[in-house]
Each structure stands twice: as C-alpha cells, then as structure tokens.
Design an enzyme around this catalytic site. Structure first.
Site, mmCIF file in Angstrom:
data_model
loop_
_atom_site.group_PDB
_atom_site.id
_atom_site.type_symbol
_atom_site.label_atom_id
_atom_site.label_comp_id
_atom_site.label_asym_id
_atom_site.label_seq_id
_atom_site.Cartn_x
_atom_site.Cartn_y
_atom_site.Cartn_z
ATOM 1 C CB SER A 152 25.261 10.571 -3.876
ATOM 2 O OG SER A 152 25.405 11.708 -4.695
ATOM 3 C CE1 TYR A 165 30.466 10.939 -2.659
ATOM 4 C CE2 TYR A 165 29.338 11.757 -4.604
ATOM 5 C CZ TYR A 165 29.358 11.519 -3.244
ATOM 6 O OH TYR A 165 28.274 11.848 -2.474
ATOM 7 C CB ALA A 167 32.539 4.027 -9.048
#
Length: 272
Positions: A152, A165, A167
């Site tokens: 992402s 998220y 991490a």
C-alpha cells in the site's frame, strides 16, 4: 528494458481475498490470460458466483475454497487441501488484508491481532508454503509464474490512526523486495503492488474516507499487469502518478515532518 508477455496459460493461480475489490480484478485478468484459479475468501456465495462468471466468460476452471485465513491452522489446512488435489500453484496473489482506523490506545485488541495475522503472518506463511511451486513453475513455464503481494502507499511512512495497518504494509513491502532479489535469477516475477485509495469496499470496512479521488480496480490492474509483462518487474510499484509522487516525497522529506503531515490528514478522514 525488454518486454515479455506474462503468460500463465496452463498454470494455476491462487488468489486470497478473491471475493471483492482487487481480488476480483486479479481473478478476471488471470482467467483472461488462461490460468485456472484457486479462489480463497470467507464469503462462499461470492466466490461461487465469481467462479461461474469466470467459467462463462473465459472457460476458466476455478476451485472455490471458503476459508477464514486468520483461523487456527487455516494456512496449513489450505496447503493440505491443495496438495490433496495435486494443485501446483504457479502464481500467488496475496491480496487478503484489512485495516482499522482510530487511535491505537483505544483500538480493539482482537481486531489488531487479526490484522497482523492476516496482513503479515498469513502472507508470509503462504509465500513460504508455495514459493517452491512458484519457482518450479517459473522454470517450466518461462514468463508464466508470479508472486504479487499487496502492500500500500501506507507502507512508505508511519500512519497515525492506522498505525498497525501502516506497519503491516511496511513489512509486506520490505519482505517482497527482499524476495525479489533472492529469486531474481529464477524467472519468477515478484513485485509488491502499492495502491493508494481504490474504489472498493476496503475504506468503508476500515471506517476511513479517502482524501483524494480513488483509482478504479481496472486502473490498478493495468498498472500491475503492465509490470508483469516486463521481463523483470520492479520490486514494487505504486499505482498512479500522484500516489507515486507522494510515496517518493515521504522518503525524501524528514521523517518527523512526514509523520506530522500524515497525522493531520488522518485526523480528518473518519467516515460518518
């Protein structure tokens, strides 16, 4: 760089999180190119409907496996199931994952545990289980085997209010880039796909509103399959020019400044 058409015809592709969003996009693109599919997600009705659609449109044979991958021994069950069926996985798309939104101190501990399990542990275990298959397929079907891990744009900087998220996706990015190097002489196509906001149900489930216009699933698919059509895909790809510019800035600017800017953005992103 020389281009080489990614051709998975005659192989089998395993897609996790196949019941929605980018998972459906990958299913259509891989089926269109002649791969048989293993579709894994929790929602059996959606998977079965997708399998019928793919069969009617492309003549694809799909194996539907409804499974909560965060469950105890779920990965082992999936591996055993496919070994029993004598399935060799030629392409693996680790697409399953989710996010939560809000201050970490008041977050649901169970959801955070599941998020780490799905985004990190399951992805790692599936990659380890099927990487020998992928390397074998790469040797037998030149330009026909791939590993795509969903990272992402959140992977490029800490994300306040989505701390876990961000991490987990930083892990996916680093892990995939290392595998890209380890396997680069094998012919296996390895890349971490890093989309920004995409027009799927992901943001609604996470409870967060996109601050910029999301890309479509088709736009993201065009990006990743253009890379797979190269002789060697890059170790990661950010989908969208604006997203790529922001990812570059997050690495070029001082870390403290990036965290503060990201924190100000996420302060205004909760959905109603």
């Amino acid at each position: 760089m020389a281009r080489s058409y990614f051709n998975p015809m005659g192989t089998t592709a395993l897609i996790t999180g196949a019941s929605s969003g980018l998972g459906i996009g990958f299913a259509h693109r891989l089926a269109e190119r002649g791969a048989d599919l293993v579709l894994v997600a929790r929602r059996q009705d959606r998977l079965e409907a997708l399998a019928v659609e793919l069969a009617e449109k492309y003549g694809t044979a799909s194996t539907v496996i409804p499974l909560d991958l965060t469950g105890p021994d779920a990965v082992a069950e999936l591996v055993t199931d496919l070994r029993t069926r004598s399935v060799t996985v030629g392409t693996l798309v680790n697409n399953a994952g989710f996010a939560t939104f809000g201050p970490f101190a008041v977050s649901d501990a169970g959801l955070q545990r599941e998020q780490v399990a799905l985004n990190v542990q399951v992805l790692t275990e599936l990659t380890r289980a099927f990487l020998p298959d992928l390397l074998q397929t790469a040797g037998e079907h030149p330009h026909g085997a791939a590993l795509v891990n969903l990272a992402s744009t959140a992977a490029f900087q800490p994300v306040p209010r989505m701390a876990v998220y961000g991490a987990t996706k930083a892990y996916v990015l680093s892990f995939t880039e290392a595998l890209w190097y380890e396997t680069h002489a094998s012919g296996l196509k390895v890349t971490a796909l890093c989309p920004g906001p995409v027009a799927t149900e992901f943001s609604r489930v996470a409870g967060v509103a996109a601050r910029r216009r999301p890309q479509s699933v088709d736009q993201v698919m065009r990006t990743v399959f253009a890379d797979l059509d190269r002789g060697t895909p890059p170790p990661h790809r950010v989908s969208g020019a604006r997203n790529a510019a922001l990812a570059w800035l997050s690495r070029a600017l001082p870390r403290g400044a990036v965290v503060k800017a990201t924190g100000r953005l996420t302060a205004r992103r909760r959905t109603a």
